[in-house]
Design a protein around this motif. Structure first.
Motif, PDB file in Angstrom:
ATOM      1  N   HIS A   1       9.707   1.360  -6.892  1.00 50.56           N
ATOM      2  CA  HIS A   1       9.516   1.691  -5.393  1.00 50.56           C
ATOM      3  C   HIS A   1      10.817   2.486  -5.014  1.00 50.56           C
ATOM      4  CE1 HIS A   1       5.704  -0.270  -4.595  1.00 50.56           C
ATOM      5  NE2 HIS A   1       6.189  -1.473  -4.969  1.00 50.56           N
TER       6      HIS A   1
ATOM      7  N   GLU B   1       6.576   7.108   4.311  1.00 50.93           N
ATOM      8  CA  GLU B   1       5.828   6.081   3.554  1.00 50.93           C
ATOM      9  C   GLU B   1       4.925   5.335   4.399  1.00 50.93           C
ATOM     10  OE1 GLU B   1       9.026   5.742  -0.038  1.00 50.93           O
ATOM     11  OE2 GLU B   1       9.075   4.355   1.227  1.00 50.93           O
ATOM     12  N   PHE B   2       5.409   5.066   5.572  1.00 49.02           N
ATOM     13  CA  PHE B   2       4.537   4.229   6.429  1.00 49.02           C
ATOM     14  C   PHE B   2       3.050   5.016   6.892  1.00 49.02           C
ATOM     15  CE2 PHE B   2       8.029   1.362   8.761  1.00 49.02           C
ATOM     16  CZ  PHE B   2       7.649   0.436   7.631  1.00 49.02           C
ATOM     17  N   VAL B   3       3.325   6.286   6.687  1.00 44.68           N
ATOM     18  CA  VAL B   3       2.127   7.051   7.336  1.00 44.68           C
ATOM     19  C   VAL B   3       1.191   7.225   5.923  1.00 44.68           C
ATOM     20  CG1 VAL B   3       1.452   9.329   8.275  1.00 44.68           C
ATOM     21  CG2 VAL B   3       3.395   8.324   8.840  1.00 44.68           C
ATOM     22  N   ALA B   4       1.911   7.753   5.026  1.00 47.41           N
ATOM     23  CA  ALA B   4       1.023   8.014   3.544  1.00 47.41           C
ATOM     24  C   ALA B   4       1.681   7.805   2.448  1.00 47.41           C
ATOM     25  CB  ALA B   4       0.404   9.442   3.578  1.00 47.41           C
ATOM     26  N   ALA B   5       1.603   7.119   1.362  1.00 46.01           N
ATOM     27  CA  ALA B   5       2.384   6.833   0.314  1.00 46.01           C
ATOM     28  C   ALA B   5       1.461   5.716  -0.660  1.00 46.01           C
ATOM     29  CB  ALA B   5       3.589   6.420   0.493  1.00 46.01           C
ATOM     30  N   GLU B   6       1.552   5.880  -1.834  1.00 46.99           N
ATOM     31  CA  GLU B   6       1.305   4.971  -2.752  1.00 46.99           C
ATOM     32  C   GLU B   6       2.238   3.985  -3.418  1.00 46.99           C
ATOM     33  OE1 GLU B   6      -2.106   4.095  -3.269  1.00 46.99           O
ATOM     34  OE2 GLU B   6      -2.157   5.678  -1.218  1.00 46.99           O
TER      35      GLU B   6
ATOM     36  N   PHE C   1       6.504   1.718   2.010  1.00 40.51           N
ATOM     37  CA  PHE C   1       5.213   1.442   1.675  1.00 40.51           C
ATOM     38  C   PHE C   1       5.042   0.033   1.172  1.00 40.51           C
ATOM     39  CE2 PHE C   1       2.329   0.391  -1.784  1.00 40.51           C
ATOM     40  CZ  PHE C   1       0.876   0.539  -1.394  1.00 40.51           C
ATOM     41  N   PHE C   2       5.938  -0.507   0.539  1.00 47.42           N
ATOM     42  CA  PHE C   2       6.211  -1.867  -0.003  1.00 47.42           C
ATOM     43  C   PHE C   2       6.280  -2.934   1.163  1.00 47.42           C
ATOM     44  CE2 PHE C   2       8.187  -5.662  -2.000  1.00 47.42           C
ATOM     45  CZ  PHE C   2       7.336  -6.131  -2.831  1.00 47.42           C
TER      46      PHE C   2
ATOM     47  N   PHE D   1       2.845  -2.988   2.766  1.00 45.71           N
ATOM     48  CA  PHE D   1       1.829  -3.632   1.890  1.00 45.71           C
ATOM     49  C   PHE D   1       2.375  -5.150   2.002  1.00 45.71           C
ATOM     50  CE2 PHE D   1       1.162  -5.261  -2.416  1.00 45.71           C
ATOM     51  CZ  PHE D   1      -0.037  -5.238  -2.590  1.00 45.71           C
TER      52      PHE D   1
ATOM     53  N   LEU E   1      -4.724  -0.112   2.730  1.00 45.48           N
ATOM     54  CA  LEU E   1      -3.754  -0.109   1.653  1.00 45.48           C
ATOM     55  C   LEU E   1      -4.751  -0.798   0.468  1.00 45.48           C
ATOM     56  CD1 LEU E   1      -0.724  -1.417   3.827  1.00 45.48           C
ATOM     57  CD2 LEU E   1      -0.989   0.646   2.683  1.00 45.48           C
TER      58      LEU E   1
ATOM     59  N   ASN F   1      -5.802   7.382  -3.849  1.00 41.38           N
ATOM     60  CA  ASN F   1      -4.684   7.067  -2.579  1.00 41.38           C
ATOM     61  C   ASN F   1      -5.233   6.223  -1.507  1.00 41.38           C
ATOM     62  OD1 ASN F   1      -2.690   9.006  -3.237  1.00 41.38           O
ATOM     63  ND2 ASN F   1      -4.200  10.623  -3.346  1.00 41.38           N
ATOM     64  N   SER F   2      -4.344   5.647  -0.770  1.00 40.00           N
ATOM     65  CA  SER F   2      -4.811   4.723   0.304  1.00 40.00           C
ATOM     66  C   SER F   2      -4.556   5.578   1.791  1.00 40.00           C
ATOM     67  CB  SER F   2      -3.813   3.430   0.252  1.00 40.00           C
ATOM     68  OG  SER F   2      -3.729   3.007  -0.898  1.00 40.00           O
TER      69      SER F   2
ATOM     70  N   ARG G   1      -5.037   5.523   6.171  1.00 41.93           N
ATOM     71  CA  ARG G   1      -4.618   4.518   6.965  1.00 41.93           C
ATOM     72  C   ARG G   1      -5.656   4.216   8.168  1.00 41.93           C
ATOM     73  NH1 ARG G   1      -1.385   4.131   3.232  1.00 41.93           N
ATOM     74  NH2 ARG G   1       0.969   4.308   3.180  1.00 41.93           N
TER      75      ARG G   1
ATOM     76  N   LYS H   1      -8.880  13.443   6.667  1.00 33.61           N
ATOM     77  CA  LYS H   1      -8.207  13.943   5.410  1.00 33.61           C
ATOM     78  C   LYS H   1      -9.413  14.464   4.394  1.00 33.61           C
ATOM     79  CE  LYS H   1      -4.108  11.671   5.418  1.00 33.61           C
ATOM     80  NZ  LYS H   1      -3.512  10.493   5.074  1.00 33.61           N
TER      81      LYS H   1
ATOM     82  N   ASP I   1       1.774  -5.326  -7.508  1.00 33.38           N
ATOM     83  CA  ASP I   1       2.222  -6.232  -6.367  1.00 33.38           C
ATOM     84  C   ASP I   1       1.135  -6.922  -5.710  1.00 33.38           C
ATOM     85  OD1 ASP I   1       4.913  -4.852  -6.776  1.00 33.38           O
ATOM     86  OD2 ASP I   1       4.171  -3.163  -5.453  1.00 33.38           O
TER      87      ASP I   1
END
Lengths: 277, 330
Positions: free
Chosen positions: A79, A218-223, A228-229, A232, B35, B62-63, B65, B73, B264
């Motif tokens: 991360h 990362e709030f909008v789009a990320a893995e 993101f963490f 999550f 998520l 991918n995740s 929202r 998308k 996680d």
């Protein structure tokens, strides 16, 4: 005969005590920021325990440490690397584009009249609101996150550098022109050195903004990534873990901030204010 | 001679390029609607079981929202296939041409529910009068909620609803700031873990028991993929359905597969979450129509709720145009 032998240690005691007192005061003074932080953590911990604040509302520092330890080192590093990678790419892009752009703006009336308003418009646009659109346009991968970070970081660099470049004393410029120096030399040898303190103050602000930019993205789009963490972890109500990630983010920001300061100290020591030299 | 040599080189290059295209694995960019969590585990299970590898398909997960994010998308080509609430797709298509089609149903019951604390004197929807619920700011449930109340003889504003960040809902509920929350039923295990800490138990009021019927989570595909590579859509759905069956039979396996790819995650909670969502998949309706089917009447009812919630004329969309039954695996 005895009295001097007795009084001698007394007088040295008297001398030693104030010495020790002074040394203690010095240690206290030096460590004041650290002690204040430790005291705050202690009050936080005790407060949480005393009032039995549930960890999903405000986790105690001990719960945050536990939360941090419940995540594997590999996961943390993954991360941290993801956030750092995006932040630094966006930041580097902002520096590479921002400084030459600032030189152009400072030296061309036309450019500053045409481009500057556009830059102000971009800066006035709430990036958080535009972020989802950027993600849709640029697709998955690092590109949209780097773009968001770039948009957040580059404006302070441009504005501050332009201000620095324009702060060059006109007499210096006139002198160089009278000696027939080329425009390039004028920028390189006179304007830019004058702007260095301004550039570095912008670089310091922007490097912390770069972390914010990466987290917003990362709030909008990320893995992966610390932003993101956090999203999550809170989606599973693991608030101590989210706080731990927040702590890591703050540390990351501070380290980067110090690194920029160190770079200035090493490469441009003359540009520091007298108090910091 | 030179020309011939050049031609043979070009030919050789062309042939190798062609064979490279034929030999390259099919690639699919999959987008979950939220998520990583247990109820999104099926696609991860398919990867872990090697189903995609066996079929020579490379998959990138991918995740998104939210369901409308997935629709956007897929429509703009940022992803190829994914999952989302069917209502989100119908709503999007009622307003504009969105090149996305639902290719398979997953939930045959709507997942929306109200969570309240046990022993708080709330046993049915009508008992919520004058109470306060927390809901996620951007949840699609918010649009339907007043209609569900109306359908049960209550005023649309009989219950106070606070819109908050999804991460804040659980803590607000646990501390008693609100009397309950509006959630997908799949979130129950995560909420239960939290409420146990607070020494409380949860009672669930599923909206499906109060007349809110329709298809929920479904698989979507972009129209571009359907046109360009329909065989790939069919293959992916076949794999998805296989993985779905494995997960329904053994939720723990689904939890473990998700954990393997998203370390996680808590594997036990993920397994429980999948088990909770399986109750929306493995239903009487699915037993009757077959897993993945779009039965015309239930599809029409799904649309009627959307139309009413969005204040759209019922004839503004024929829901049949939003789905295709061409790829639903046997």
């Amino acid at each position: 005969m005895k009295s001097p032998t007795i009084s001698a240690p007394r007088s040295s005691d008297r001398r030693r005590w104030p010495d020790m007192g002074r040394a203690l005061l010095k240690v206290l003074d030096r460590g004041a920021p650290l002690f204040a932080s430790l005291l705050l953590l202690l009050i936080w911990e005790l407060g949480c325990r005393l009032f039995q604040v549930p960890s999903y509302l405000l986790p105690a520092p001990s719960a945050i440490v536990q939360g941090a330890l419940s995540v594997s080192l590999e996961s943390w590093l993954g991360h941290i690397w993801a956030t750092l990678r995006v932040s630094l790419q966006g930041y580097a892009l902002a520096v590479i584009i921002g400084i030459p752009l600032a030189v152009a703006l400072a030296n061309s009336r036309l450019l500053s009249r045409t481009l500057y308003p556009q830059l102000v418009i971009i800066q006035s646009t709430p990036i958080v609101a535009v972020a989802p659109i950027i993600v849709v346009v640029l697709g998955a991968g690092d590109a949209p996150r780097v773009a968001i970070t770039f948009l957040i970081t580059f404006f302070p660099i441009v504005v501050s550098t332009v201000t620095g470049l324009l702060a060059t004393p006109p007499a210096m410029l006139e002198l160089s022109r009278s000696l027939g120096a080329s425009r390039l030399r004028e920028v390189k040898n006179i304007q830019l050195p004058f702007a260095v303190p301004y550039i570095f103050s912008a670089l310091r602000i922007s490097v912390t903004l770069a972390i914010i930019g990466a987290v917003v993205a990362e709030f909008v789009a990320a893995e992966d990534g610390l932003g993101f963490f956090i999203a999550f972890s809170t989606s599973f109500f693991k608030v101590p873990q989210a706080f731990a990630a927040l702590g890591v983010l703050v540390t990351l920001s501070l380290v980067l901030f110090q690194l920029v300061s160190l770079t200035q100290r090493l490469l441009f020591p003359w540009s520091l204010p007298d108090a910091e030299k | 001679m030179t020309f011939r040599a050049l031609r043979s080189i070009l030919l050789a290059l062309g042939v190798s390029a062609l064979s490279a295209t034929a030999g390259a694995a099919d690639k699919i960019r999959w987008l979950n609607d939220w998520l990583p969590a247990g109820d999104k585990a099926v696609i991860y299970l398919a990867v872990q079981e090697g189903l995609f590898e066996d079929a020579g398909i490379e998959v990138e997960i991918n995740s998104g929202r939210g369901s409308s994010d997935v629709v956007t998308k897929l429509g703009t080509g940022a992803a190829d296939m994914g999952t989302g609430g069917l209502s989100a797709l119908l709503q999007a298509q009622a307003g504009a041409e969105v090149p996305v089609t639902a290719v398979m149903s997953i939930y045959t019951k709507q997942p929306d529910a109200v969570f309240v604390a046990k022993g708080a004197g709330i046993d049915r929807l009508q008992d919520l009068k004058g109470k306060t619920l927390a809901t996620a700011t951007f949840s699609a449930s918010n649009v339907t909620w007043p209609l569900v109340l109306e359908a049960n003889g209550m005023e649309p504003d009989a219950v106070k609803v606070l819109k908050v960040d999804p991460g804040a809902m659980g803590p607000m509920f646990a501390t008693g700031r609100v009397d309950g929350t509006i959630n997908w039923i799949t979130k129950l295990p995560a909420f239960e873990a939290l409420m146990n800490d607070a020494g409380k138990e949860i009672k669930v009021l599923p909206w499906s028991e109060y007349g809110f019927n329709g298809y929920g989570l479904s698989v979507f595909a972009s129209d571009r993929l359907i046109q360009e590579n329909p065989a790939l859509v069919a293959k992916v759905l076949d794999i998805y359905k296989k993985a779905l069956r494995i997960a329904i039979d053994d939720p723990a396996k689904a939890g473990a597969a998700l954990k393997a790819m998203v370390p996680d995650v808590d594997a036990d909670i993920a397994a429980e979450e999948f088990a909770a969502s399986a109750r929306l998949i493995d239903t009487d309706v699915a037993g009757q129509d077959g897993l993945g089917a779009f039965e015309p009447e239930l599809l029409a009812e799904t649309w009627r709720w959307v139309a009413k919630a969005q204040d759209l004329p019922e004839d503004s969309l024929d829901p049949e145009t939003s789905v295709t039954r061409e790829f639903i695996p046997e």
